[in-house]
Design a protein around this motif. Structure first.
Motif, short mmCIF file in Angstrom:
data_model
loop_
_atom_site.label_atom_id
_atom_site.label_comp_id
_atom_site.label_asym_id
_atom_site.label_seq_id
_atom_site.Cartn_x
_atom_site.Cartn_y
_atom_site.Cartn_z
N TYR A 60 44.74 8.29 8.68
CA TYR A 60 43.46 8.17 9.40
C TYR A 60 42.46 8.93 8.37
O TYR A 60 41.32 8.35 8.08
CB TYR A 60 43.48 8.53 10.62
N ALA A 61 42.97 9.98 8.13
CA ALA A 61 42.05 11.04 7.27
C ALA A 61 41.59 10.31 5.82
O ALA A 61 40.63 10.46 5.53
CB ALA A 61 42.62 12.43 7.21
N VAL A 62 42.58 9.79 5.25
CA VAL A 62 42.53 9.44 4.02
C VAL A 62 41.55 7.94 4.12
O VAL A 62 40.67 8.09 3.15
CB VAL A 62 43.82 9.05 3.24
N GLY A 63 41.94 7.31 5.08
CA GLY A 63 40.91 6.10 5.36
C GLY A 63 39.40 6.53 5.56
O GLY A 63 38.47 5.81 4.73
N ARG A 64 39.13 7.56 6.05
CA ARG A 64 37.82 7.92 6.50
C ARG A 64 37.18 8.51 5.30
O ARG A 64 36.16 8.11 4.80
CB ARG A 64 37.94 8.86 7.57
N VAL A 65 37.74 9.51 4.77
CA VAL A 65 37.59 10.11 3.54
C VAL A 65 37.59 9.19 2.37
O VAL A 65 36.40 9.51 1.63
CB VAL A 65 38.19 11.59 3.20
N GLY A 66 38.25 8.53 2.35
CA GLY A 66 38.57 7.46 0.90
C GLY A 66 37.20 6.52 1.13
O GLY A 66 36.58 6.34 -0.03
N SER A 67 36.87 6.10 2.30
CA SER A 67 35.69 5.12 2.36
C SER A 67 34.38 5.87 1.93
O SER A 67 33.52 5.14 1.24
CB SER A 67 35.71 4.63 3.70
N ALA A 68 34.16 6.96 2.46
CA ALA A 68 33.14 7.88 2.32
C ALA A 68 32.98 8.17 0.68
O ALA A 68 32.12 8.18 0.16
CB ALA A 68 33.00 9.10 3.11
N ALA A 69 34.06 8.53 0.08
CA ALA A 69 34.40 8.78 -1.35
C ALA A 69 33.79 7.68 -2.07
O ALA A 69 33.22 8.02 -3.19
CB ALA A 69 35.65 9.12 -1.72
N VAL A 70 34.41 6.40 -1.93
CA VAL A 70 34.01 5.27 -2.73
C VAL A 70 32.41 5.09 -2.53
O VAL A 70 31.91 4.73 -3.57
CB VAL A 70 34.58 4.11 -2.07
N GLY A 71 31.78 5.32 -1.48
CA GLY A 71 30.42 5.09 -1.34
C GLY A 71 29.61 6.04 -2.33
O GLY A 71 28.68 5.83 -2.73
N ALA A 72 30.19 7.30 -2.01
CA ALA A 72 29.73 8.35 -2.83
C ALA A 72 29.74 8.26 -4.32
O ALA A 72 28.86 8.47 -5.19
CB ALA A 72 30.08 9.99 -2.32
N VAL A 73 30.79 7.83 -4.57
CA VAL A 73 31.01 7.56 -6.24
C VAL A 73 30.19 6.70 -6.56
O VAL A 73 29.80 6.34 -7.77
CB VAL A 73 32.48 7.38 -6.52
#
Length: 123
Positions: A74-87
């Motif tokens: 769950y944490a990787v899903g949330r952080v990963g989606s935010a990370a893709v948006g930031a990158v």
């Protein structure tokens, strides 16, 4: 949309509470378990482990790993989606968000370490 978000937040909160309870119970079981056969004196002979204790140890090890993996996913899903948006907006942030995703993955490793400690205690 808000009801779905609220339901998801309640589910995540319940999973966090359940993970804390299981982690606490696993720690208590680990501390209360008898010493391993290898730690006892050589002349004492074979030690029989209570089957019920063995079963609870396996259950607690499985729950600590499973719930930690669910939390990490769950944490990787949330952080990963935010990370893709930031990158996507600022490509120079790639190194920083990679560290954050790695920290989220570390949750699963902590659960695995607790399981190894539990199983090592009963061996």
């Amino acid at each position: 949309m808000k009801q779905t978000t609220r339901a998801a937040s309640l589910l995540v909160g319940a999973l966090v509470v359940l993970t804390v309870i299981v982690g606490t119970a696993a720690t208590v079981l680990l501390l209360m378990a008898p010493a391993t056969a290898a730690a006892q004196t050589a002349g004492a002979g074979a030690v029989r482990i209570d089957p019920q204790l063995l079963g609870w140890a396996f259950v607690s090890a499985a729950l600590s790993t499973g719930l930690a993996a669910l939390g990490a996913g769950y944490a990787v899903g949330r952080v990963g989606s935010a990370a893709v948006g930031a990158v996507a907006e600022k490509p120079e942030l790639f190194g920083r968000v990679l560290v954050l995703v790695g920290l989220a993955e570390g949750i699963a490793i902590y659960g695995l370490i607790v399981s190894i400690l539990i199983l090592n205690r009963i061996a």
